[in-house]
Design a protein around this motif. Structure first.
Motif, PDB file in Angstrom:
ATOM      1  N   CYS A  23       0.808  -1.137  -0.057  1.00  0.00           N
ATOM      2  CA  CYS A  23       0.163   0.101   0.009  1.00  0.00           C
ATOM      3  C   CYS A  23       0.792   1.211   0.054  1.00  0.00           C
ATOM      4  O   CYS A  23       1.673   1.327   0.882  1.00  0.00           O
ATOM      5  CB  CYS A  23      -0.762  -0.053   1.345  1.00  0.00           C
ATOM      6  N   LYS A  26       0.598   3.215   3.169  1.00  0.00           N
ATOM      7  CA  LYS A  26       1.436   2.932   4.275  1.00  0.00           C
ATOM      8  C   LYS A  26       2.979   3.086   4.252  1.00  0.00           C
ATOM      9  O   LYS A  26       3.543   3.637   5.189  1.00  0.00           O
ATOM     10  CB  LYS A  26       1.169   1.138   4.307  1.00  0.00           C
ATOM     11  N   VAL A 153      -6.688   6.994   1.386  1.00  0.00           N
ATOM     12  CA  VAL A 153      -6.860   5.645   1.613  1.00  0.00           C
ATOM     13  C   VAL A 153      -7.514   4.926   0.700  1.00  0.00           C
ATOM     14  O   VAL A 153      -8.630   5.284  -0.081  1.00  0.00           O
ATOM     15  CB  VAL A 153      -7.778   5.461   2.920  1.00  0.00           C
ATOM     16  N   LYS A 154      -7.024   3.740   0.269  1.00  0.00           N
ATOM     17  CA  LYS A 154      -7.761   2.870  -0.697  1.00  0.00           C
ATOM     18  C   LYS A 154      -7.729   1.408  -0.185  1.00  0.00           C
ATOM     19  O   LYS A 154      -6.760   0.789   0.126  1.00  0.00           O
ATOM     20  CB  LYS A 154      -6.730   2.777  -1.879  1.00  0.00           C
ATOM     21  N   TYR A 158      -5.774  -6.117   2.854  1.00  0.00           N
ATOM     22  CA  TYR A 158      -4.616  -6.293   3.766  1.00  0.00           C
ATOM     23  C   TYR A 158      -5.092  -5.185   4.945  1.00  0.00           C
ATOM     24  O   TYR A 158      -4.625  -5.402   6.049  1.00  0.00           O
ATOM     25  CB  TYR A 158      -3.308  -5.958   2.906  1.00  0.00           C
ATOM     26  N   CYS A 159      -5.951  -4.192   4.673  1.00  0.00           N
ATOM     27  CA  CYS A 159      -6.206  -3.247   5.288  1.00  0.00           C
ATOM     28  C   CYS A 159      -6.449  -3.692   7.090  1.00  0.00           C
ATOM     29  O   CYS A 159      -5.851  -3.178   7.835  1.00  0.00           O
ATOM     30  CB  CYS A 159      -7.087  -2.400   5.042  1.00  0.00           C
ATOM     31  N   CYS A 162      -3.332  -4.188   8.973  1.00  0.00           N
ATOM     32  CA  CYS A 162      -2.593  -3.204   9.046  1.00  0.00           C
ATOM     33  C   CYS A 162      -2.438  -2.509  10.275  1.00  0.00           C
ATOM     34  O   CYS A 162      -3.285  -2.122  10.910  1.00  0.00           O
ATOM     35  CB  CYS A 162      -2.806  -2.326   7.943  1.00  0.00           C
ATOM     36  N   TYR A 164      -1.863   0.499  10.626  1.00  0.00           N
ATOM     37  CA  TYR A 164      -2.414   1.929  10.426  1.00  0.00           C
ATOM     38  C   TYR A 164      -3.900   1.640  10.257  1.00  0.00           C
ATOM     39  O   TYR A 164      -4.597   2.938   9.812  1.00  0.00           O
ATOM     40  CB  TYR A 164      -1.711   2.685   9.255  1.00  0.00           C
ATOM     41  N   TYR A 165      -4.532   0.717  10.540  1.00  0.00           N
ATOM     42  CA  TYR A 165      -6.027   0.746  10.342  1.00  0.00           C
ATOM     43  C   TYR A 165      -6.726   1.466  11.079  1.00  0.00           C
ATOM     44  O   TYR A 165      -7.498   2.376  10.387  1.00  0.00           O
ATOM     45  CB  TYR A 165      -6.350  -0.847  10.647  1.00  0.00           C
ATOM     46  N   CYS A 168      -6.283   4.904   9.536  1.00  0.00           N
ATOM     47  CA  CYS A 168      -6.979   5.246   8.314  1.00  0.00           C
ATOM     48  C   CYS A 168      -8.100   5.226   8.288  1.00  0.00           C
ATOM     49  O   CYS A 168      -8.925   6.063   7.442  1.00  0.00           O
ATOM     50  CB  CYS A 168      -6.416   4.203   7.410  1.00  0.00           C
ATOM     51  N   TYR A 169      -8.975   4.357   9.520  1.00  0.00           N
ATOM     52  CA  TYR A 169     -10.306   4.192   9.356  1.00  0.00           C
ATOM     53  C   TYR A 169     -11.249   5.149  10.398  1.00  0.00           C
ATOM     54  O   TYR A 169     -12.181   4.881  10.390  1.00  0.00           O
ATOM     55  CB  TYR A 169     -10.811   2.944   8.860  1.00  0.00           C
TER      56      TYR A 169
HETATM   57  S1  SF4 Z   1      -5.161   0.221   6.699  1.00  0.00           S
HETATM   58 FE1  SF4 Z   1      -4.303   2.215   5.473  1.00  0.00          FE
HETATM   59  S2  SF4 Z   1      -2.098   2.301   5.455  1.00  0.00           S
HETATM   60 FE2  SF4 Z   1      -2.777   0.240   5.830  1.00  0.00          FE
HETATM   61  S3  SF4 Z   1      -3.171  -0.832   3.993  1.00  0.00           S
HETATM   62 FE3  SF4 Z   1      -5.054   0.135   4.565  1.00  0.00          FE
HETATM   63  S4  SF4 Z   1      -5.134   2.139   3.402  1.00  0.00           S
HETATM   64 FE4  SF4 Z   1      -3.123   1.233   3.631  1.00  0.00          FE
END
Ligand code: SF4
Length: 176
Positions: A23, A26, A153-154, A158-159, A162, A164-165, A168-169
């Motif tokens: 990503c 990321k 954010v796409k 994998y989100c 992750c 960073y979930y 990002c959300y």
């Molecule tokens: S949670 Fe955010 S940083 Fe992680 S893969 Fe998804 S979009 Fe990318």
């Protein structure tokens, strides 16, 4: 020499290449020091697997020219261990990056990636075509790192795994 200089000047390492494949957002967040990785169980699990790997090898966690780190060297192979093969493409690219970096220093090696869950090992070779691919990826990584703000954010499969979930959300949850 150009590619080696670029990689060193921008501090691009194997993690950058791995994240690039997973990503772009990321990759950008990680490069800017926004790290939530230590809090994530999956990352801790990975660290334990790395620490226990290759008990017979003395050369582990090798830092090359202060520029990038590889798991281990075992004869003609660079070795990496991964928990599972879910990120095969990212794993392959990361290994090719290491092989390419070594090749630029006159060291010719092949790669072996061991997947502990599936108990299988994959051999990777740095062909001319793969060198071209690595150079292309390095150029694309630099483009992402030069962006003034993180890519949007796409959602990818994998989100949810992750680190960073939540980051990002968070907005999305606030809107629910
Ligand atoms: S949670 Fe955010 S940083 Fe992680 S893969 Fe998804 S979009 Fe990318």
């Amino acid at each position: 020499m150009k590619w080696r200089d670029w990689v060193e000047r921008h501090g691009i390492g194997g993690v950058h290449i791995h994240y690039y494949a997973l990503c772009k957002r990321k990759l950008w967040l990680y490069d800017k020091g926004i790290t939530l990785e230590n809090e994530h169980d999956r990352v801790l699990e990975g660290k334990v697997v790395h620490d226990k790997s290759y008990p017979y090898l003395e050369q582990k966690e090798i830092l090359i020219d202060n520029a990038f780190k590889i798991d281990a060297i075992d004869g003609e192979y660079v070795r990496e261990v991964k928990i599972s093969s879910k990120m095969t493409e990212a794993d392959r690219l990361q290994m090719l990056f290491y092989l390419y970096q070594l090749d630029l220093r006159g060291i010719r090696k092949k790669g072996l990636i061991s997947y502990t869950k599936e108990r299988r090992t994959e051999e990777i070779e740095l062909t001319e075509q793969n060198k071209k691919r690595v150079r292309q990826v390095i150029a694309e990584v630099m483009k992402v790192l030069d962006m003034p703000a993180p890519p949007a954010v796409k959602r990818v499969s994998y989100c949810t795994k992750c680190a960073y979930y939540g980051f990002c959300y968070a907005m999305e949850r606030d809107e629910e």
